[in-house]
Design an enzyme around this catalytic site. Structure first.
Site, PDB file in Angstrom:
ATOM      1  N   ASN A   8       0.821  -1.218   0.000  1.00 46.27           N
ATOM      2  CA  ASN A   8       0.000   0.000   0.000  1.00 46.27           C
ATOM      3  C   ASN A   8       0.852   1.263   0.000  1.00 46.27           C
ATOM      4  O   ASN A   8       0.346   2.361   0.228  1.00 46.27           O
ATOM      5  CB  ASN A   8      -0.936  -0.001   1.226  1.00 46.27           C
ATOM      6  CG  ASN A   8      -0.177   0.024   2.542  1.00 46.27           C
ATOM      7  OD1 ASN A   8       1.055   0.044   2.563  1.00 46.27           O
ATOM      8  ND2 ASN A   8      -0.897   0.027   3.651  1.00 46.27           N
ATOM      9  N   GLU A  66       1.340   4.330   7.309  1.00 46.68           N
ATOM     10  CA  GLU A  66       0.287   3.854   6.423  1.00 46.68           C
ATOM     11  C   GLU A  66      -0.316   5.026   5.646  1.00 46.68           C
ATOM     12  O   GLU A  66      -0.089   6.193   6.007  1.00 46.68           O
ATOM     13  CB  GLU A  66      -0.795   3.161   7.271  1.00 46.68           C
ATOM     14  CG  GLU A  66      -0.283   1.975   8.103  1.00 46.68           C
ATOM     15  CD  GLU A  66      -0.002   0.721   7.275  1.00 46.68           C
ATOM     16  OE1 GLU A  66       0.428   0.832   6.112  1.00 46.68           O
ATOM     17  OE2 GLU A  66      -0.202  -0.394   7.814  1.00 46.68           O
ATOM     18  N   HIS A  72       3.357   1.951   2.071  1.00 45.58           N
ATOM     19  CA  HIS A  72       3.905   2.410   3.354  1.00 45.58           C
ATOM     20  C   HIS A  72       5.424   2.270   3.371  1.00 45.58           C
ATOM     21  O   HIS A  72       5.985   1.410   2.695  1.00 45.58           O
ATOM     22  CB  HIS A  72       3.249   1.716   4.569  1.00 45.58           C
ATOM     23  CG  HIS A  72       3.640   0.292   4.804  1.00 45.58           C
ATOM     24  ND1 HIS A  72       2.794  -0.631   5.401  1.00 45.58           N
ATOM     25  CD2 HIS A  72       4.789  -0.405   4.568  1.00 45.58           C
ATOM     26  CE1 HIS A  72       3.408  -1.791   5.516  1.00 45.58           C
ATOM     27  NE2 HIS A  72       4.617  -1.679   5.017  1.00 45.58           N
TER      28      HIS A  72
HETATM   29  C1  F6R Z   1       9.809  -3.132   8.178  1.00 45.41           C
HETATM   30  C2  F6R Z   1       9.019  -2.035   7.637  1.00 45.41           C
HETATM   31  C3  F6R Z   1       8.058  -2.237   6.513  1.00 45.41           C
HETATM   32  C4  F6R Z   1       8.562  -3.207   5.441  1.00 45.41           C
HETATM   33  C5  F6R Z   1       7.519  -3.357   4.341  1.00 45.41           C
HETATM   34  C6  F6R Z   1       7.943  -4.365   3.292  1.00 45.41           C
HETATM   35  O1  F6R Z   1      10.646  -2.699   9.222  1.00 45.41           O
HETATM   36  O2  F6R Z   1       9.116  -0.959   8.135  1.00 45.41           O
HETATM   37  O3  F6R Z   1       7.799  -0.984   5.914  1.00 45.41           O
HETATM   38  O4  F6R Z   1       9.752  -2.739   4.909  1.00 45.41           O
HETATM   39  O5  F6R Z   1       6.304  -3.772   4.895  1.00 45.41           O
HETATM   40  O6  F6R Z   1       8.053  -5.632   3.869  1.00 45.41           O
HETATM   41  P1  F6R Z   1       8.713  -6.834   3.072  1.00 45.41           P
HETATM   42  O7  F6R Z   1      10.122  -6.467   2.822  1.00 45.41           O
HETATM   43  O8  F6R Z   1       8.576  -8.010   4.006  1.00 45.41           O
HETATM   44  O9  F6R Z   1       7.931  -6.998   1.812  1.00 45.41           O
END
Ligand code: F6R
Length: 241
Positions: A139, A146, A141
Site C-alpha cells: 500500500n 500507512e 507504506h
Molecule cells: C519493516 C518495515 C516495513 C517493510 C515493508 C515491506 O521494518 O518498516 O515498511 O519494509 O512492509 O516488507 P517486506 O520487505 O517483508 O515486503
C-alpha cells in the site's frame, strides 16, 4: 531519486550492501537506520559476509530500527523486530547490542497518546541517520507509515491497515487475528531527515506502490512512499517483475 534496476536478488543484495560499506568505511561510527521484513535479508547476509572478510566492522556503529510491533502475543515473540534483527544481522556481527535501538518494546502497553518522539531526539542527538534502508508495503507504506500519514509525522504509535495485517499474516501462520494491530514507527519526517536512503522494491505485490512512487513528483498522503520524491539522496534498487 535514482532508480537502479537489478538483475536478481543477489545483485540487489550486493549493491545495497555496498552502499553500507561505503558509509562504514568512511565513517566507522556511522548511525544506521534499519528495516525488517523480507526485502533487506539479502543485504544483511552480504553485510555479514563483508564483516567476516574483515572488510567492515560494526564495533562503533549505532543502529535505529524503523519500527517495532506493540502487543505481540507471547507465543509470537520470535516475530518481534528486535528478534528479527538479532537473528538476521546482529548476532553474526560485532555490533555492540547496547547501541542498537528500537522505538518500543513489544511488551509496552498500548497507549496511543504516549509520546515516542524521544526516539527522534535520540537520533538527532547522535547526529542523524547517515544511511537508512527501507522496504515498501504493497500500500506504499514505508516504516509503518500507512496511507494518510502526515509528511510531518515523527515516531509515534500507528494502527496497521487491514492490507498490512494481511501482508504480514504470512509470519503468523496466516492467522490474521494473531498479527498485532499496532506498532511504533519512525514518522515520515524522521525518515526524510536521513542523510541517505536506500529503498528496496521487490515483488509483484509492490507494483502499484512502485508506479505511484515513479509518477508522483510531490508528496501524496495516499502513497506515503512519495515523501521520498523530494529527498536529496535516495536510491531505489528494484527488480522488474
Ligand atoms: C519493516 C518495515 C516495513 C517493510 C515493508 C515491506 O521494518 O518498516 O515498511 O519494509 O512492509 O516488507 P517486506 O520487505 O517483508 O515486503
Amino acid at each position: 531519486m535514482e532508480f537502479i534496476k537489478c538483475k536478481n536478488l543477489e545483485e540487489l543484495g550486493q549493491l545495497c550492501a555496498n552502499e553500507f560499506k561505503n558509509i562504514i568505511v568512511k565513517k566507522p561510527n556511522a548511525i544506521l537506520g534499519l528495516a525488517t521484513g523480507s526485502s533487506p535479508i539479502g543485504v544483511y547476509q552480504n553485510l555479514i559476509k563483508m564483516y567476516k572478510n574483515n572488510e567492515i566492522s560494526f564495533q562503533q556503529i549505532t543502529t535505529f530500527n524503523l519500527d517495532e510491533y506493540l502487543g505481540l502475543k507471547h507465543e509470537y515473540e520470535y516475530n518481534s523486530y528486535r528478534n528479527f534483527m538479532n537473528e538476521n544481522l546482529f548476532n553474526a556481527i560485532d555490533v555492540n547490542k547496547n547501541n542498537t535501538f528500537f522505538p518500543c518494546k513489544t511488551s509496552d502497553l498500548l497507549d496511543s497518546k504516549k509520546d515516542y518522539s524521544d526516539y527522534d531526539k535520540e537520533i538527532a542527538n547522535k547526529g542523524g541517520l547517515d544511511l537508512l534502508i527501507l522496504g515498501i508495503g504493497s500500500n506504499g507504506h514505508i516504516g509503518f507509515n500507512e496511507p494518510g500519514s502526515s509528511k510531518n509525522s515523527t515516531t509515534r504509535v500507528v494502527e496497521l491497515t487491514s492490507s498490512t495485517i494481511k501482508d504480514n499474516s504470512r509470519f503468523f501462520n496466516n492467522n490474521i487475528n494473531d498479527v498485532p494491530k499496532y506498532a511504533v514507527s519512525m514518522g515520515l519526517q524522521t525518515i526524510y531527515q536521513a542523510k541517505k536512503i536506500v529503498l528496496i522494491v521487490v515483488g509483484e505485490s509492490k507494483k502499484q506502490a512502485f508506479e505511484a512512487l515513479k509518477n508522483h513528483k510531490e508528496f501524496n498522503a495516499d502513497w506515503p512512499c512519495t515523501v521520498l520524491a523530494n529527498h536529496p539522496d535516495t536510491k531505489i534498487f528494484y527488480i522488474e517483475n
